[in-house]
Scaffold this motif. Structure first.
Motif, PDB file in Angstrom:
ATOM      1  N   LEU A   7       0.634  -0.952  -0.028  1.00 27.66           N
ATOM      2  CA  LEU A   7      -0.078  -0.144   0.115  1.00 27.66           C
ATOM      3  C   LEU A   7       0.965   1.353  -0.133  1.00 27.66           C
ATOM      4  O   LEU A   7       2.182   1.065   0.229  1.00 27.66           O
ATOM      5  N   PHE A   8       0.159   2.520  -0.381  1.00 27.55           N
ATOM      6  CA  PHE A   8       1.330   3.605  -0.468  1.00 27.55           C
ATOM      7  C   PHE A   8       1.752   3.912   1.116  1.00 27.55           C
ATOM      8  O   PHE A   8       2.822   4.346   1.221  1.00 27.55           O
ATOM      9  N   VAL A   9       0.913   3.627   2.027  1.00 29.99           N
ATOM     10  CA  VAL A   9       1.350   3.878   3.321  1.00 29.99           C
ATOM     11  C   VAL A   9       2.507   2.802   3.749  1.00 29.99           C
ATOM     12  O   VAL A   9       3.702   3.303   4.379  1.00 29.99           O
ATOM     13  N   GLY A  10       2.465   1.754   3.257  1.00 28.73           N
ATOM     14  CA  GLY A  10       3.801   0.727   3.751  1.00 28.73           C
ATOM     15  C   GLY A  10       4.897   0.938   2.603  1.00 28.73           C
ATOM     16  O   GLY A  10       6.100   0.605   3.085  1.00 28.73           O
ATOM     17  N   LEU A  11       4.607   1.705   1.426  1.00 28.53           N
ATOM     18  CA  LEU A  11       5.776   2.147   0.659  1.00 28.53           C
ATOM     19  C   LEU A  11       6.687   3.355   1.126  1.00 28.53           C
ATOM     20  O   LEU A  11       7.725   3.202   1.109  1.00 28.53           O
ATOM     21  N   VAL A  12       5.842   4.215   1.641  1.00 35.19           N
ATOM     22  CA  VAL A  12       6.706   5.523   1.880  1.00 35.19           C
ATOM     23  C   VAL A  12       6.704   5.906   3.316  1.00 35.19           C
ATOM     24  O   VAL A  12       7.643   6.703   3.861  1.00 35.19           O
ATOM     25  N   GLN A  13       6.038   5.257   4.113  1.00 41.71           N
ATOM     26  CA  GLN A  13       5.578   5.797   5.546  1.00 41.71           C
ATOM     27  C   GLN A  13       6.810   5.197   6.792  1.00 41.71           C
ATOM     28  O   GLN A  13       6.979   3.896   6.149  1.00 41.71           O
ATOM     29  N   GLY A  14       7.198   5.753   7.500  1.00 47.08           N
ATOM     30  CA  GLY A  14       7.840   5.005   8.658  1.00 47.08           C
ATOM     31  C   GLY A  14       9.350   5.001   8.764  1.00 47.08           C
ATOM     32  O   GLY A  14       9.933   4.760   9.732  1.00 47.08           O
ATOM     33  N   ARG A  15       9.864   5.768   7.761  1.00 47.97           N
ATOM     34  CA  ARG A  15      11.484   5.951   7.841  1.00 47.97           C
ATOM     35  C   ARG A  15      11.722   7.019   6.880  1.00 47.97           C
ATOM     36  O   ARG A  15      11.170   7.452   5.810  1.00 47.97           O
ATOM     37  N   THR A  16      13.009   7.607   7.044  1.00 49.18           N
ATOM     38  CA  THR A  16      13.536   8.511   6.330  1.00 49.18           C
ATOM     39  C   THR A  16      13.962   7.874   4.809  1.00 49.18           C
ATOM     40  O   THR A  16      14.884   6.915   5.098  1.00 49.18           O
ATOM     41  N   GLN A  17      13.456   8.266   3.940  1.00 51.35           N
ATOM     42  CA  GLN A  17      13.980   7.872   2.601  1.00 51.35           C
ATOM     43  C   GLN A  17      13.394   8.545   1.394  1.00 51.35           C
ATOM     44  O   GLN A  17      12.742   9.528   1.579  1.00 51.35           O
ATOM     45  N   GLN A  18      13.943   8.298   0.299  1.00 52.84           N
ATOM     46  CA  GLN A  18      13.609   9.268  -0.914  1.00 52.84           C
ATOM     47  C   GLN A  18      13.470   8.487  -1.846  1.00 52.84           C
ATOM     48  O   GLN A  18      14.155   7.385  -2.440  1.00 52.84           O
ATOM     49  N   PHE A  19      12.532   8.591  -2.877  1.00 51.00           N
ATOM     50  CA  PHE A  19      11.983   8.025  -4.248  1.00 51.00           C
ATOM     51  C   PHE A  19      12.204   9.101  -5.326  1.00 51.00           C
ATOM     52  O   PHE A  19      11.950  10.114  -5.260  1.00 51.00           O
ATOM     53  N   GLN A  20      13.544   8.696  -6.074  1.00 46.64           N
ATOM     54  CA  GLN A  20      13.993   9.830  -7.329  1.00 46.64           C
ATOM     55  C   GLN A  20      13.336   9.342  -8.445  1.00 46.64           C
ATOM     56  O   GLN A  20      13.697   8.173  -8.765  1.00 46.64           O
ATOM     57  N   VAL A  21      12.631  10.219  -9.165  1.00 47.13           N
ATOM     58  CA  VAL A  21      12.189  10.050 -10.632  1.00 47.13           C
ATOM     59  C   VAL A  21      13.627  10.335 -11.466  1.00 47.13           C
ATOM     60  O   VAL A  21      13.997  11.580 -11.297  1.00 47.13           O
ATOM     61  N   PRO A  22      14.213   9.408 -12.143  1.00 47.51           N
ATOM     62  CA  PRO A  22      15.361   9.577 -13.242  1.00 47.51           C
ATOM     63  C   PRO A  22      15.063  10.920 -13.991  1.00 47.51           C
ATOM     64  O   PRO A  22      14.092  11.281 -14.472  1.00 47.51           O
ATOM     65  N   LEU A  23      16.243  11.569 -14.419  1.00 49.38           N
ATOM     66  CA  LEU A  23      16.039  12.651 -15.215  1.00 49.38           C
ATOM     67  C   LEU A  23      15.659  12.038 -16.780  1.00 49.38           C
ATOM     68  O   LEU A  23      15.160  13.066 -17.315  1.00 49.38           O
ATOM     69  N   TYR A  24      16.005  10.968 -16.964  1.00 47.61           N
ATOM     70  CA  TYR A  24      15.485  10.505 -18.334  1.00 47.61           C
ATOM     71  C   TYR A  24      13.871  10.264 -18.476  1.00 47.61           C
ATOM     72  O   TYR A  24      13.633   9.973 -19.661  1.00 47.61           O
ATOM     73  N   GLN A  25      13.166  10.246 -17.202  1.00 50.97           N
ATOM     74  CA  GLN A  25      11.960   9.873 -17.300  1.00 50.97           C
ATOM     75  C   GLN A  25      11.190  11.341 -17.998  1.00 50.97           C
ATOM     76  O   GLN A  25      11.528  12.566 -17.657  1.00 50.97           O
TER      77      GLN A  25
END
Length: 861
Positions: A7-25
């Motif tokens: 779920l979105f909550v399981g993917l992003v919540q709970g810790r310090t992290q980052q999801f980066q969209v590559p520049l070629y996207q």
């Protein structure tokens, strides 16, 4: 590689992290079409949460992740190889929720921010939980920070955020209220994702291709038919010949699928979605351990109920005159949402539980429920739920008609009572709500209530809706209104408040002749009408505010007699509904636009002073500071209603793209009138419904009207009657150039005034249904070219706002044309007379050539 459901909550919540969209996207590219579908899924999940359903989650799609080269053990960073559109959209939706509640629940707003959107103790770009591509970062960062940013014309990040802000305001409507925290929970915990996490060296692009490889899908009806006959090894041929083949021959595949869904609803499943039909019916058969006898009984019952369903889509097959009349009106209303209730009534009649008279009485409650809500502007977005629940919730201790009356009268159904109906007929701008055919049907029923000894054959009569006091009043009308207005209300404001109300509307076959003529000339034409309502108008000495309100009161009593009231008053939320409508339209104001207190009051059917008092005393109203005096200046009484809002108002307006004159007034070209405000919330596509202004289907063949005149000939005649010979010649030149460019000219089906559509694509072929503008003869005021940006917003490739903005830029090169960017969501226009200039015609044709080139290259774009 690891793949798991999350779920979105399981993917992003709970810790310090980052999801980066590559520049070629690619940059963020979702349009309102995708946003609207996601919002429907979110609201549906919120409703299921409210009902206590914890199982039926919605699959949103896949997210493919790979470790970022900048990955750290204490700060994981992931490259988003696939799924950036979904993640960006969900983050923007949560940012909108955060800002929606910030003024009233700041602690909850901070929680949303820290749980999903930011890394609290990180600085710079590391502060963001999601980091979009370079081009999208400034706007995305501005919305996550909650700061003002420059708004580019084609910016989809800003458009998506604004979409969710608008929808959250709509969700607060008391007639279809949604709890904002339930919406948050639906986003974070009810939308499932397949998260594919790749290791270093994995071919993530191959994974992406495999996940997105889709083929042609079978329909729900196809799947269920195959399932049924696989379960009939012995009886299959007999059942097919006896029941299935006649059923299949009497209904199209889409109608059959709708009938199958209705069967589930009639059996008490008031939550099933049509797209889940196959899975729900299969589950029911398997739970019941259905054998051949049960499968055969199901198909036999489907065949029996198909006769009821055909009466809904072909009312002429109904034998009882009263029931047939109700079915025809409901068909004209396009009341598909009522099918569960109507099917139940026809089923109970066949079973002998009610007779045709009781069936007709029950249908009168359904009709009244729809008509009264439409007149009183109750939103339609909960009608599906209301009627889908009828079979399961109909009281068992009452006769069927009485039970339906009681069920629809429940407080949360918002069936307006007599007092609310009277008030809205006096004040609400009836002409701006509902579909054109619904408005016409209301007026037709009111005319029938006079019981003329020689009633009009409405099926044959070419009647349209006419404003008695015209939409564009001349000096004589304004002088009369000056005598009627109060000290604080100008003639123009009084006109804006009253001209769209029901008291000022009628039906006529001489709309073009009436146009904006003085009342004395209209009297002569109305006096010869066969309609009783027109004769009564003609018998009035003058036609001002007093006369309009008196007629509204008379029509209100007829409406009360025609459409039964609920069992008890349900108008308690009337004012809160009205103000919520104001909040909705203000939240929908496009960048670079403003409106006035009078415009907003006319849209609501209220008074300018009441609007001002409400905005001054209601915290949290989005864009309240963009409501100005009629002269474009900030009201002396304006004040910020929240501590979170501050600063000089004009600076905020400038940041919102509003220009100011040397005298300190907002640019009048950027002002949205009450008609513009109605258009913002209407969803009506340019020219497709307004028959009285020449809209309707644009056809290529030379369709003849009564008298043998083709639509093209009628357009030419009406244009010549209202414009100079030079303008007529200029329009002919532009239409000829359009055809040289490979387009074609279609003409609208308006029964009185026609129009010319600049069309692309073969009729019925790929890409058909795209046109950049529609030309209208003037009806006595000079013709106009309407640029249908609102229509183009849902047509590829012009769903890209940047393309619409470029088209606007090219049109604004014409001298005398100055359309503000804020009207890219509307249908602005300019006078055809500007085309008399040779250079203007050349610039317009260049813009049209560019438009056609974009359309031809739409797949590449």
């Amino acid at each position: 590689m690891q793949a798991k459901e999350t779920l979105f909550v399981g993917l992003v919540q709970g810790r310090t992290q980052q999801f980066q969209v590559p520049l070629y996207q690619r940059t963020y590219s979702w349009t309102e079409k995708q946003l609207a579908q996601l919002w429907r899924d979110i609201v549906e999940q919120a409703e299921l949460l409210e009902e206590g359903d914890s199982a039926s989650k919605h699959f949103l799609g896949s997210v493919v992740l790979a470790p970022s080269p900048q990955n750290e053990a204490t700060f994981p960073r992931w490259l988003v190889v696939d799924g950036q559109q979904r993640l960006t959209t969900l983050c923007l939706a949560l940012a909108a929720i955060r800002d929606h509640i910030a003024g009233t629940q700041p602690d909850e707003a901070e929680r949303i921010n820290e749980d999903y959107l930011i890394n609290k103790r990180k600085k710079g770009e590391d502060h963001f939980r999601l980091l979009p591509t370079q081009a999208d970062r400034p706007q995305f960062a501005a919305h996550i920070h909650g700061t003002q940013a420059e708004h580019a014309a084609g910016d989809r990040i800003a458009a998506a955020y604004s979409f969710f802000r608008r929808k959250l305001v709509e969700a607060a409507d008391p007639a279809a209220s949604q709890d904002v925290f339930r919406i948050e929970q639906a986003i974070t915990s009810r939308l499932t994702l397949v998260s594919v996490t790749a290791d270093h060296g994995d071919n993530v692009h191959r994974i992406f291709e495999s996940l997105n490889n889709t083929g042609l899908k079978l329909s729900q009806a196809d799947l269920l038919r195959n399932y049924l006959f696989m379960r009939l090894p012995e009886r299959g041929e007999h059942v097919y010949e006896t029941h299935w083949l006649p059923l299949q021959e009497s209904l199209s595949n889409d109608e059959l699928e709708q009938l199958m869904w209705l069967q589930l609803v009639l059996d008490g499943d008031d939550r099933v979605r049509r797209q889940d039909l196959y899975a729900a019916q299969q589950k029911r058969f398997e739970n019941e351990k259905a054998g051949e006898a049960e499968i055969e009984a199901y198909i036999r019952e489907l065949h029996r109920r198909s006769a009821h369903f055909r009466r809904l889509i072909h009312p002429g097959e109904e034998t009882d005159a009263s029931v047939r009349a109700h079915l025809r009106r409901l068909e004209a209303w396009q009341a598909v949402v009522t099918y569960p209730a109507l099917m139940l009534l026809l089923d109970r009649r066949e079973r002998g539980e009610i007779d045709s008279a009781e069936t007709a009485r029950a249908m009168s409650y359904v009709e009244s429920f729809l008509v009264r809500r439409m007149i009183c502007r109750v939103p339609t977005n909960n009608l599906n739920r209301i009627f889908q629940s009828v079979p399961a919730q109909l009281p068992l201790d009452l006769p069927v008609a009485d039970g339906l009356h009681q069920l629809l009268s429940a407080e949360n159904r918002f069936w307006p009572d007599d007092d609310e109906l009277r008030g809205k007929i006096r004040t609400a701008p009836f002409y701006q709500y509902g579909r054109w055919d619904q408005r016409k049907l209301v007026l037709q029923r009111l005319e029938e209530s006079y019981e003329h000894p020689e009633p009009v054959d409405f099926a044959a009569a070419q009647l349209t809706i006419e404003h008695v006091m015209p939409q564009s009043p001349g000096d004589e009308w304004l002088r009369m209104l000056a005598d009627d207005g109060a000290d604080e209300e100008s003639p123009e404001e009084l006109h804006a408040r009253l001209h769209h109300t029901l008291g000022n509307l009628t039906l006529t076959a001489v709309n073009a002749e009436l146009s904006n003529r003085p009342f004395e000339r209209k009297q002569d034409l109305l006096r010869g009408s066969h309609l009783e309502m027109n004769r009564r108008i003609a018998a009035t000495g003058r036609w001002g505010a007093k006369e309009i309100l008196a007629r509204a009161d008379e029509l209100a009593e007829r409406a009360i007699a025609l459409w039964p009231a609920p069992l008890r008053g349900v108008g308690r939320a009337e004012r809160s509904r009205d103000w919520n409508l104001a909040h909705q339209v203000l939240a929908a104001l496009p960048h670079g636009t403003w409106t006035s207190y009078g415009d907003l009051a006319a849209f609501l059917g209220s008074g300018a002073q009441a609007v001002g008092n409400h905005l001054a005393n209601t915290p949290g109203v989005v864009n309240a500071y963009r409501v100005l005096n009629a002269d474009g200046k900030v009201s002396d009484k304006f004040r910020w209603t929240s501590q979170d809002e501050s600063g000089e108002v004009q600076s905020r307006l400038i940041a919102d793209g509003i220009h100011f004159t040397a005298g300190g007034a907002a640019d009048p070209a950027q002002r949205l009138t009450s008609d513009d405000l109605a258009l913002l919330l209407s969803g009506t596509e340019g020219g497709e419904e307004e028959e009285e202004t020449g809209g309707g289907e644009a056809v290529r063949r030379p369709v003849e009207n009564r008298g043998g005149e083709t639509r093209a000939e009628r357009f030419a005649r009406q244009l010549a009657a209202n414009d100079t010979p030079e303008t007529v010649a200029a329009v002919r030149s532009v239409l000829a150039r359009w055809e040289e460019l490979g387009g074609w000219v279609g003409h609208g089906s308006g029964r009185v005034t026609t129009s010319a559509f600049l069309m692309l694509g073969e009729q019925g072929g790929p890409g058909y249904g795209v046109w950049p503008m529609t030309l209208y003869p003037g009806g006595g005021r000079g013709g106009t070219a309407e640029v249908v940006f609102q229509h183009l917003a849902s047509r590829e490739p012009f769903t890209d706002r940047a393309l619409r903005a470029e088209f606007l830029k090219r049109l604004n090169k014409l001298e005398g044309v100055d359309i503000p960017e804020g009207k890219l969501e509307l249908r602005p226009g300019f006078r055809l007379a500007v085309l008399e200039d040779d250079r203007n015609r050349e610039l317009l044709c260049e813009a049209l050539a560019w438009f056609r080139e974009c359309w031809e290259n739409r797949e590449a774009l």
